[in-house]
Design a protein around this motif. Structure first.
Motif, PDB file in Angstrom:
ATOM      1  N   TYR A 107      56.096  74.428  15.009  1.00 12.22           N
ATOM      2  CA  TYR A 107      55.015  74.662  15.975  1.00 12.22           C
ATOM      3  C   TYR A 107      54.069  75.727  15.409  1.00 12.22           C
ATOM      4  O   TYR A 107      54.376  76.923  15.415  1.00 12.22           O
ATOM      5  N   TRP A 108      52.910  75.279  14.914  1.00 18.98           N
ATOM      6  CA  TRP A 108      51.958  76.159  14.238  1.00 18.98           C
ATOM      7  C   TRP A 108      51.054  76.862  15.261  1.00 18.98           C
ATOM      8  O   TRP A 108      50.536  76.231  16.184  1.00 18.98           O
ATOM      9  N   SER A 109      50.836  78.135  15.052  1.00 19.72           N
ATOM     10  CA  SER A 109      49.845  78.873  15.827  1.00 19.72           C
ATOM     11  C   SER A 109      48.498  78.809  15.116  1.00 19.72           C
ATOM     12  O   SER A 109      48.404  78.366  13.966  1.00 19.72           O
ATOM     13  N   LEU A 110      47.454  79.255  15.783  1.00 18.06           N
ATOM     14  CA  LEU A 110      46.134  79.299  15.151  1.00 18.06           C
ATOM     15  C   LEU A 110      46.148  80.245  13.951  1.00 18.06           C
ATOM     16  O   LEU A 110      45.523  79.966  12.920  1.00 18.06           O
ATOM     17  N   THR A 111      46.896  81.323  14.076  1.00 20.28           N
ATOM     18  CA  THR A 111      47.048  82.248  12.949  1.00 20.28           C
ATOM     19  C   THR A 111      47.661  81.535  11.750  1.00 20.28           C
ATOM     20  O   THR A 111      47.225  81.714  10.601  1.00 20.28           O
ATOM     21  N   ARG A 197      49.116  72.811  16.093  1.00 21.65           N
ATOM     22  CA  ARG A 197      49.587  71.656  15.341  1.00 21.65           C
ATOM     23  C   ARG A 197      51.112  71.623  15.389  1.00 21.65           C
ATOM     24  O   ARG A 197      51.766  72.664  15.435  1.00 21.65           O
ATOM     25  N   ILE A 198      51.652  70.411  15.365  1.00 18.51           N
ATOM     26  CA  ILE A 198      53.102  70.215  15.296  1.00 18.51           C
ATOM     27  C   ILE A 198      53.416  69.381  14.063  1.00 18.51           C
ATOM     28  O   ILE A 198      52.827  68.322  13.850  1.00 18.51           O
ATOM     29  N   SER A 199      54.342  69.874  13.251  1.00 12.68           N
ATOM     30  CA  SER A 199      54.784  69.154  12.047  1.00 12.68           C
ATOM     31  C   SER A 199      56.250  68.776  12.186  1.00 12.68           C
ATOM     32  O   SER A 199      57.026  69.494  12.828  1.00 12.68           O
ATOM     33  N   LEU A 200      56.625  67.670  11.591  1.00 14.57           N
ATOM     34  CA  LEU A 200      58.037  67.438  11.324  1.00 14.57           C
ATOM     35  C   LEU A 200      58.420  68.312  10.131  1.00 14.57           C
ATOM     36  O   LEU A 200      57.562  68.855   9.435  1.00 14.57           O
ATOM     37  N   ILE A 201      59.715  68.447   9.854  1.00 17.10           N
ATOM     38  CA  ILE A 201      60.144  69.264   8.720  1.00 17.10           C
ATOM     39  C   ILE A 201      59.594  68.669   7.416  1.00 17.10           C
ATOM     40  O   ILE A 201      59.211  69.402   6.495  1.00 17.10           O
ATOM     41  N   SER A 202      59.516  67.356   7.340  1.00 14.44           N
ATOM     42  CA  SER A 202      58.998  66.703   6.128  1.00 14.44           C
ATOM     43  C   SER A 202      57.518  66.989   5.939  1.00 14.44           C
ATOM     44  O   SER A 202      57.078  67.366   4.840  1.00 14.44           O
ATOM     45  N   SER A 203      56.723  66.816   6.988  1.00 16.36           N
ATOM     46  CA  SER A 203      55.288  67.074   6.842  1.00 16.36           C
ATOM     47  C   SER A 203      55.005  68.568   6.706  1.00 16.36           C
ATOM     48  O   SER A 203      53.989  68.967   6.122  1.00 16.36           O
ATOM     49  N   PRO A 244      51.342  67.356  27.368  1.00 14.25           N
ATOM     50  CA  PRO A 244      49.888  67.282  27.500  1.00 14.25           C
ATOM     51  C   PRO A 244      49.171  67.573  26.177  1.00 14.25           C
ATOM     52  O   PRO A 244      49.599  68.428  25.405  1.00 14.25           O
ATOM     53  N   GLU A 245      48.097  66.816  25.957  1.00 19.15           N
ATOM     54  CA  GLU A 245      47.242  66.992  24.777  1.00 19.15           C
ATOM     55  C   GLU A 245      48.040  66.973  23.476  1.00 19.15           C
ATOM     56  O   GLU A 245      47.710  67.665  22.514  1.00 19.15           O
ATOM     57  N   LEU A 246      49.091  66.168  23.452  1.00 19.51           N
ATOM     58  CA  LEU A 246      49.926  66.089  22.245  1.00 19.51           C
ATOM     59  C   LEU A 246      49.181  65.439  21.093  1.00 19.51           C
ATOM     60  O   LEU A 246      49.381  65.803  19.928  1.00 19.51           O
ATOM     61  N   ALA A 247      48.320  64.469  21.395  1.00 19.64           N
ATOM     62  CA  ALA A 247      47.588  63.774  20.336  1.00 19.64           C
ATOM     63  C   ALA A 247      46.789  64.753  19.482  1.00 19.64           C
ATOM     64  O   ALA A 247      46.687  64.583  18.253  1.00 19.64           O
ATOM     65  N   SER A 248      46.233  65.777  20.097  1.00 22.06           N
ATOM     66  CA  SER A 248      45.428  66.751  19.345  1.00 22.06           C
ATOM     67  C   SER A 248      46.295  67.652  18.478  1.00 22.06           C
ATOM     68  O   SER A 248      45.780  68.337  17.585  1.00 22.06           O
ATOM     69  N   ARG A 249      47.586  67.657  18.735  1.00 22.31           N
ATOM     70  CA  ARG A 249      48.490  68.507  17.965  1.00 22.31           C
ATOM     71  C   ARG A 249      49.174  67.748  16.840  1.00 22.31           C
ATOM     72  O   ARG A 249      49.931  68.344  16.061  1.00 22.31           O
ATOM     73  N   LEU A 250      48.989  66.438  16.779  1.00 23.33           N
ATOM     74  CA  LEU A 250      49.580  65.613  15.721  1.00 23.33           C
ATOM     75  C   LEU A 250      48.477  65.045  14.834  1.00 23.33           C
ATOM     76  O   LEU A 250      47.466  64.555  15.336  1.00 23.33           O
ATOM     77  N   MET A 251      48.690  65.092  13.527  1.00 28.80           N
ATOM     78  CA  MET A 251      47.785  64.407  12.620  1.00 28.80           C
ATOM     79  C   MET A 251      48.039  62.907  12.724  1.00 28.80           C
ATOM     80  O   MET A 251      49.133  62.474  13.094  1.00 28.80           O
ATOM     81  N   PRO A 252      47.057  62.057  12.405  1.00 27.42           N
ATOM     82  CA  PRO A 252      47.316  60.614  12.383  1.00 27.42           C
ATOM     83  C   PRO A 252      48.451  60.278  11.414  1.00 27.42           C
ATOM     84  O   PRO A 252      48.533  60.856  10.323  1.00 27.42           O
ATOM     85  N   ALA A 253      49.328  59.391  11.818  1.00 27.34           N
ATOM     86  CA  ALA A 253      50.444  58.993  10.952  1.00 27.34           C
ATOM     87  C   ALA A 253      49.926  58.180   9.767  1.00 27.34           C
ATOM     88  O   ALA A 253      48.957  57.423   9.895  1.00 27.34           O
ATOM     89  N   ILE A 254      50.555  58.337   8.618  1.00 27.93           N
ATOM     90  CA  ILE A 254      50.123  57.631   7.413  1.00 27.93           C
ATOM     91  C   ILE A 254      51.304  56.904   6.779  1.00 27.93           C
ATOM     92  O   ILE A 254      52.466  57.207   7.050  1.00 27.93           O
ATOM     93  N   ALA A 255      50.996  55.942   5.917  1.00 25.98           N
ATOM     94  CA  ALA A 255      52.035  55.206   5.194  1.00 25.98           C
ATOM     95  C   ALA A 255      52.791  56.156   4.273  1.00 25.98           C
ATOM     96  O   ALA A 255      52.234  57.118   3.733  1.00 25.98           O
ATOM     97  N   THR A 256      54.066  55.891   4.075  1.00 25.93           N
ATOM     98  CA  THR A 256      54.905  56.772   3.270  1.00 25.93           C
ATOM     99  C   THR A 256      54.483  56.782   1.805  1.00 25.93           C
ATOM    100  O   THR A 256      54.784  57.736   1.081  1.00 25.93           O
TER     101      THR A 256
END
Length: 580
Positions: A107-111, A197-203, A244-256
């Motif tokens: 879970y990324w902060s703005l900082t 922003r929210i990342s998986l451990i891989s991203s 709420p507003e989860l879409a704005s916290r996830l980058m678009p998914a991409i092919a592996t």
């Protein structure tokens, strides 16, 4: 005559990184895909200041665990220093691909967002990306009861558990990121609100390498209950049901197989990486392990570890079946079925302790002293609640018990020690084989089983695997973890796909001519062959196990039905729907 400088790709190396739950590892392969360097950082040992046990810290709630993301950042710094100290020339690394575990999220902060995009080589990585860069530590829960409210809410949003499985490839349960994010939003609303922003451990790993917010890949995104695995896009309905507003916290998914970008200049200045080093999308550890297998046609991958696992590459999406269906990491528009079993190696170790005082040598002697089929003695040991089917308990039947008799409900108290030894292995393998066949997979004369994991080194166990499945068993004997090799293979193919194929120099034009681009599977055929035949099935073993598999299925239904009677949720368990 061509006067352009001819690139010499034979001097390139390729790096694979695996961010595991207990350790961070890296390998470097040469252009022939041979191992030249490896390094490992063990969190408990090498980073004692984080006071982890098996890589994690206990959370504030029961069955909750947490991970400090800064520990991973510091481990990455140590990892690259370790490779350099061995003499690795990181300037030769042309591409990097990563793999990571799937426990929790970042879970990324703005900082943190700003710090990631402004890295400087004047400071170490962990001095810049501090705890202030994250609104929360990475949290995950291991008990389904803790996540029941979150899972039901996501199921309800799409019309039920089966519909959720059809869309995302998985039922909702603890360990999947979507329900975890919802739990975080409900439990820590202020921290979630401050998350940009929210990342998986891989991203997260890919983000550290590129210095930008990396996208989640399709294969790892399949384990979130948020990705429509057919359309390969986030489900708007599930995003809304999650937080709420989860879409704005996830980058678009991409092919592996996509690139995330080039390595950040921080690494160029700090460790002398080449500026154009490619960073391929990182994925989950299971998908990375699959990427290490050269020939995946008619293959069953069986991991014999503390919790056994099965991976089945498939061209069709079997989203109606139990287990999890994920986007395949290296073959476009195909899938992989993934099954994780709670009652695997830990149960085998318990029985070994009970009947052989923990001596595997004595345990193997007991297996050798009992015939195939164990004289009809079958024992189910579901010490923990099993996922497929949902059942828990112990049940023993010998050859004299009728499945219709009252005593079938309780079974026998115990077998002789030697029969106990063989019963636990045979029954586990009958369970695993039944799962495979239940997906529609046809085991025939061309089927191969690839065994990995700690207990794959036990030849006596592998013989039972071969006999129950009636298929030859191969060991995957790579010099390092297959997940690492799979990541390095993907890095090598990324360089081929995005650099070599598109290179217009004379040397590359002569090399490729008018030949079509090689697929990933075709390309890695030139890699060293690490598969060795461990054992083949005993002749006529299928005739012995056929009636035993039928009896085992009856016993399994007995346990599963008793569980269902207490919970009365048949509609949520497709396994029971088919069996009753």
């Amino acid at each position: 005559m061509c006067h352009r400088a001819q690139p010499d790709y034979s001097l390139n190396t390729y790096m694979g990184i695996n961010l595991g739950i207990e350790k961070l590892e890296a390998v470097i392969l040469n252009a022939k895909l041979e191992l030249v360097y490896s390094a490992v950082v063990r969190y408990d040992v090498d980073l004692p200041e984080y006071k982890t046990e098996k890589g994690v810290n206990a959370g504030v709630d029961l069955d909750q665990f947490e991970i400090n993301p800064v520990m991973y950042i510091k481990a990455l710094h140590i990892l690259f220093n370790c490779l350099v100290s061995q003499g690795a020339d990181l300037y030769k690394v042309a591409a990097i691909a990563g793999a990571a575990h799937h426990h929790g999220a970042i879970y990324w902060s703005l900082t943190g967002f700003r710090a990631l995009c402004g890295l400087t080589a004047l400071k170490s990585l962990h001095e810049q990306l501090t705890e202030k860069c994250f609104t929360l530590r990475s949290l995950y829960w291991v008990n389904d009861d803790c996540m029941d409210t979150q899972c039901k809410a996501m199921e309800k949003a799409v019309g039920g558990a089966r519909k959720l499985k059809k869309i995302t490839g998985s039922h909702a349960f603890a360990g999947l990121t979507g329900p975890e994010i919802r739990k975080v939003h409900v439990t820590y609303p202020d921290e979630y609100q401050r998350t940009v922003r929210i990342s998986l451990i891989s991203s997260f790993l890919a983000s550290l390498l590129t210095g930008t917010m990396a996208s989640i890949d399709h294969s790892d995104g399949s384990l979130m209950n948020l990705l429509n695995i057919h359309e390969k896009e986030w489900s708007d309905v599930l995003l809304a049901a999650c937080a709420p507003e989860l879409a704005s916290r996830l980058m678009p998914a991409i092919a592996t197989n996509r690139l995330q970008g080039r390595i950040n200049k921080y690494y160029v200045n700090r460790w002398k990486f080449r500026p154009d080093c490619m960073i391929a999308a990182a994925t989950n550890s299971h998908s990375s392990m699959l990427a290490s297998i050269k020939d995946q046609e008619n293959v069953i991958i069986l991991s014999l570890s503390q919790h056994d696992m099965i991976i089945l590459p498939t061209r069709e999406c079997n989203a109606e079946e139990e287990g999890q269906t994920m986007c395949h990491p290296t073959i476009p528009d195909t899938f992989m079925n993934f099954f994780r079993f709670h009652n695997g190696g830990l149960v085998r170790e318990r029985i070994c302790q009970e009947v052989a005082d923990g001596s595997w040598t004595q345990f193997d002697e007991m297996l050798a002293d009992t015939p195939i089929g164990n004289e009809g003695n079958i024992a189910i040991h579901f010490d923990e609640m099993e996922l497929t089917p949902k059942a828990q308990g112990t049940l023993r039947w010998d050859i004299d018990i009728s499945e219709l008799a009252t005593e079938a409900l309780t079974g026998r108290e115990r077998f002789e020690p030697r029969f106990e030894a063989r019963a636990v292995i045979e029954s586990q393998m009958m369970h695993h084989c039944g799962i495979v066949v239940g997906t529609g997979f046809s085991i025939d004369s061309n089927t191969r089983i690839i065994a990995i994991g700690e207990h794959s080194r036990n030849s006596s166990i592998l013989q039972i695997v071969a006999d129950v499945f009636n298929a030859p068993v191969y060991r995957h004997e790579m010099p390092v973890d297959p997940r690492l090799m799979g990541a390095a293979y993907r890095a090598r193919y990324a360089f081929y796909e995005y650099r070599e194929v598109n290179c217009n120099c004379c040397k590359c034009k002569i090399r490729h001519g008018n030949q079509p681009q090689l697929s990933y599977s075709e390309f890695i055929q030139s890699s060293p062959d690490y598969l060795t035949l461990a054992t083949e099935p005993t002749p006529n073993c299928d005739k012995i196990y056929a009636p035993l598999k039928h009896r085992y299925a009856q016993m399994q239904r007995q346990l599963a039905a008793s569980k269902a009677i207490h919970e009365t949720r048949f509609e949520d368990d497709p396994y029971l729907l088919r069996q009753l």
